[in-house]
Every structure is written in structure tokens, then in C-alpha cells.
Design an enzyme around this catalytic site. Structure first.
Site, PDB file in Angstrom:
ATOM      1  N   THR A   1       9.361 -10.824  -2.520  1.00 60.27           N
ATOM      2  CA  THR A   1       8.569 -10.570  -2.969  1.00 60.27           C
ATOM      3  C   THR A   1       7.175  -9.877  -2.316  1.00 60.27           C
ATOM      4  OG1 THR A   1       8.953 -12.039  -4.539  1.00 60.27           O
ATOM      5  CG2 THR A   1       6.464 -11.147  -4.629  1.00 60.27           C
TER       6      THR A   1
ATOM      7  N   LYS B   1       8.644  -7.313 -10.403  1.00 62.12           N
ATOM      8  CA  LYS B   1       8.662  -8.822  -9.958  1.00 62.12           C
ATOM      9  C   LYS B   1       7.143  -9.335  -9.729  1.00 62.12           C
ATOM     10  CE  LYS B   1       9.403 -12.658  -8.529  1.00 62.12           C
ATOM     11  NZ  LYS B   1      10.464 -12.900  -6.727  1.00 62.12           N
TER      12      LYS B   1
ATOM     13  N   LYS C   1       0.083 -16.479  -3.332  1.00 64.38           N
ATOM     14  CA  LYS C   1       0.769 -15.531  -2.848  1.00 64.38           C
ATOM     15  C   LYS C   1       0.840 -13.943  -4.040  1.00 64.38           C
ATOM     16  CE  LYS C   1       4.580 -13.705  -2.154  1.00 64.38           C
ATOM     17  NZ  LYS C   1       5.445 -13.710  -1.157  1.00 64.38           N
TER      18      LYS C   1
END
Length: 296
Positions: free
Chosen positions: A96, A172, A241
Site C-alpha cells: 500500500t 486500496k 499510514k
């Protein structure tokens, strides 16, 4: 019998080691590299070969990487000399990462004659261990065809999202933003219920059986109700994150994401209270703490 593909696998964290194991079990020839040696040794016992360096892994026909973030990908793999010397025909980045990194990586790989695919996944470590990930793939369609046997070994379905690799990363990031939003909302609803005398497990059973069936509310809900956050299948720091990636992507496209700002604050508070390495469901503790529920 198909001899399988020659694969280099870089990054054996909790997800990467399970994904690489699926490739070995499917009969692919896999050489693995990781900063720490223990996961490499475990994969070698399954039948993989150890790569001494990332460059050695990049000499495989196909390279799959599953690294933590943009910085790790940049430091290890976006290196002119490494790519110039590599024998790989395609690099599949399953981490990711930001859309900006995907664009930069695709351009750099193209300069060195290496195809680049973005293929992040949906699913936790238990899903990876069962080979049931959902794979979000974007890039040149012929490259996706080339690595389809790998996706079939690691996942139950591959979603083809277009020719531009960054589209998979946008998908994503959007999905994870929604996931963290759901967990935060569930955490707050649970704290509200408990503060008023309703047991958390009763609320979760109700929600998962009526308005919100599916793995998110049932799975994360039970973890919040039972205060079960270890071992972490999706660490809370990684949730922060991903929310940061959503905020950055939103800013770049001039799309305000006010809920993401609230999520970042809750995640930072959780980390400040020592929950960063626990599962993302530990947001439940932050909601309880804010409401003075179940403390002491």
C-alpha cells in the site's frame, strides 16, 4: 506439469511471508529476501531459496515486493543501478503506497525495460495464509496476464482496474480509508452502548446480524467487544499510514476528506497511549478512554 514461474519475493513481513508461502506451495520457484533473517529461514524450510541481496531477487523472471511504505520501496528498489542490472521482466508491487510513488516507479522501471504493476491486496494475515486475498491490479494488461498464475496462488479474485498502476493504489487507499472509518464509528458506538449499560457483544451481534453483515463489523466488532488486540493482524500504525495516504491523495486532487482528519487524530492518540503495534481494533480503547467507559 507446469514448472511454475521464477519469482523473487522481497519483503517478508506478516503479510509477505504468507503470500510467498502460497507461491511456494503452488509450485513456483521462489527466492526470498528480507532484512531480518528469521522469515527467510522459515520460507526456505517450505522450499524457497534465500536471496542474499535484493539484487539477487531482482534476477528472477518476476519480482514481487511487499514492503511497508513509500520510504522502504524507494530505499530498496527505486535505484537506477539496481534496475539497470536486473534481469526481471516485471516488478509487481503489492504494498500500500502512494499514487505518486506508483507513477514515479512506473516511469523509472520503464526506462530500464522492466514492466511495473501495482497490485495491493484486501485481506488480513489469516486471509493471506488461506490464499484468499482480493488483489487490486493495475498496469499493462499483458503484464497482468503474465503474472496471473501468481495472483491465482495468492488470491481468490483479481480486480483489473486499468492500465495506470496508480489506480490500484487509489483503490486500496480508498478502501482502507473506509475500513478505518468503519472501525472508528464502531468503536464510538460500542463506547456509547457500554456507557449506557448495553454489553458490547450484544451490540455487535445486533449490528452484524442486521444493518452491517460481513467481516468488518463482525470481525472487528468482536475484537473490540472482547478487547482482543494482540497479536495484530493489521497494526494500528499502518492504519495511520493509510489515512495519511488518503489525506495526501485528497489534497493532490483537491478533494476534502474531513472524516480522515478525525481518524488521524484518533489514531495518533492511540499511538500516544502505546497501542501503535496492536491491532487496528484498539481504536476501541481510545473511544472508551475518551468516554470514560470501562476504565479502572
Amino acid at each position: 506439469m507446469n514448472a511454475g514461474l521464477d519469482v523473487g519475493f522481497i519483503g517478508l513481513g506478516s503479510m509477505g511471508r504468507e503470500m510467498a508461502a502460497q507461491l511456494v506451495k503452488a509450485g513456483h520457484r521462489v527466492r526470498v529476501w528480507n532484512r531480518s533473517p528469521a522469515p527467510v529461514a522459515a520460507l526456505v524450510e517450505l522450499g524457497a531459496a534465500a536471496a542474499a541481496t535484493p539484487a539477487e531477487a531482482m534476477d528472477a523472471e518476476v519480482v514481487v515486493s511487499m514492503l511497508a511504505d513509500d520510504a522502504a520501496v524507494t530505499d530498496l528498489l527505486l535505484d537506477e543501478r539496481l534496475l539497470a542490472a536486473a534481469s526481471a521482466t516485471v516488478h509487481v508491487n503489492m504494498a500500500t503506497v502512494s499514487p505518486e510513488l506508483a507513477r514515479r516507479a512506473a516511469e523509472l522501471h520503464q526506462r530500464h525495460g522492466i514492466g511495473y504493476l501495482a497490485a495491493p491486496v484486501l485481506g488480513r494475515t489469516d486471509v493471506a495464509a488461506a490464499g484468499n486475498l482480493n488483489i487490486l491490479a493495475a498496469g499493462e494488461s499483458s503484464l497482468i496476464d503474465q503474472v496471473a498464475p501468481l495472483f491465482e496462488a495468492m488470491g481468490r479474485k483479481t480486480y483489473r482496474l486499468g492500465e495506470r498502476p496508480e489506480l490500484a493504489n487509489i483503490a486500496k487507499i480508498s478502501a482502507n480509508f473506509l475500513l478505518v472509518s468503519a472501525i472508528e464509528a464502531l468503536s464510538e458506538a460500542t463506547a456509547l452502548a457500554e456507557a449506557n449499560g448495553l454489553a458490547a457483544d450484544q451490540l455487535v451481534e445486533l449490528l452484524a446480524g442486521t444493518l452491517f453483515p460481513g467481516p468488518v463489523y463482525a470481525g472487528y466488532g468482536s475484537m473490540i467487544a472482547e478487547r482482543r488486540y494482540d497479536p495484530a493482524a493489521f497494526r494500528l500504525v499502518l492504519g495511520l499510514k493509510d489515512v495519511g495516504l488518503a489525506l495526501d491523495a485528497g489534497a493532490a486532487a483537491h478533494v476534502p476528506l474531513p472524516i480522515a482528519g478525525v481518524l488521524r487524530e484518533a489514531l495518533q492518540e492511540s499511538i500516544a497511549h502505546g497501542d501503535g503495534e496492536r491491532d487496528l481494533a484498539a481504536l476501541g480503547e481510545t473511544a472508551r478512554r475518551r468516554g470514560g467507559v470501562g476504565q479502572g
